[in-house]
Design an enzyme around this catalytic site. Sequence first.
Site, short mmCIF file in Angstrom:
data_model
loop_
_atom_site.label_atom_id
_atom_site.label_comp_id
_atom_site.label_asym_id
_atom_site.label_seq_id
_atom_site.Cartn_x
_atom_site.Cartn_y
_atom_site.Cartn_z
N ASP A 33 0.98 -1.29 -0.22
CA ASP A 33 -0.04 -0.43 -0.34
C ASP A 33 0.82 1.73 -0.39
O ASP A 33 0.84 2.12 0.94
CB ASP A 33 -0.82 0.04 1.25
N GLU A 201 -11.49 -0.62 -2.63
CA GLU A 201 -10.28 0.21 -1.21
C GLU A 201 -9.65 0.74 -2.59
O GLU A 201 -9.50 0.63 -3.41
CB GLU A 201 -9.89 -0.81 -0.29
#
Length: 322
Positions: A33, A201
């Site tokens: 991420d 997401e």
Amino acid sequence: MLTILLFPLAFLLTLTHAYANPGACTGDCNVHDLSVLQRSSDGKYYRFSTGNRITIASAPSLTGPWTNRGAAIPSGSSIDLPGAEDLWAPSVHKVGTSYILYYSVSEFGSQTSAIGYATSTSLDAGTWTDHGRTGIASSPAKPYNAIDAALLTTSSGEQYLSFGSFWAGLYQVRMNAGATAPAGAPSYQIAYNATGSHSVEGAYMFAYGGYYYLTFSSGVCCGYDAGRPAKGEEYKIMVCRSASATGGFVDKSGKACKASGGSVLLQSHDKVYGPGGQGVFTDSSQGLVLYYHYVDTSVGYADGQKRFGWNKLSWSGGWPVV
Ligand SMILES: *[C@@H]1O[C@H](CO)[C@@H](O)[C@H](O)[C@H]1NC(C)=O
């Protein structure tokens, strides 16, 4: 005979889109991420990623050599929620003369979450000031989970933060001039997958050629070493677009992205498995670059083994292509 042999091959090639392999990376290339950008003063590359209270790495070139430089928020967040010691999903943007780093405070699978921010004028480790909450937070009473923030600045200077994970999908809110808090208007949904566990997401938006593009990660993100999901249900990077920054996103077939739409931008291929956690930035030499994390199947499937991937985006019919 030759025609008979070649025909099925050509047919197969047109059915399967071949993705480019990730660009090179040397040095510290394990990430999860992430957020990548170039410092405006000197073009130096910076990469922020989940782990060790937001790991900062820098490099003279996108290909490396990347060197980990320490934590952005070494003391943990001042936000008083579970997860304040383990910050996730940084996204770093230049706002005015300063840089802002959004991070998420949450726990895996929990909707008790908040988006915090820190600022720095140089991007370097040791220069970040944590300011705690942005005012975007969630609890089980909310339709969204307040994690995975990323900022879009429109051509007219309006700033929108996209965020969200699972539950009712991806949300967006207009931000104040410093992009430190919502400007006052409520947040609204921009994408939702009605199927399965609603696993969308990591929204990241960018503008190109008169459209706003909304990228997001869809599917199962993590834990592939313990067990892999059904084929195709692992992380993949989706894209939608709209002439508006704030809604009306559709996929290539025209399906609304609030009604389970989304076109694949990058998915598992060759030795790449489960790409996601992506973003897009304008590289000074290559133009728009997509960056992401992925499993290199020749290295290993554990979360800590995920690799830094990037590809220059090309375009086909108004849609980005890897
Ligand atoms: C929606 O969820 C289903 C089930 O997990 C998945 O197969 C599909 O690719 C998802 N679509 C989008 C646009 O994320």
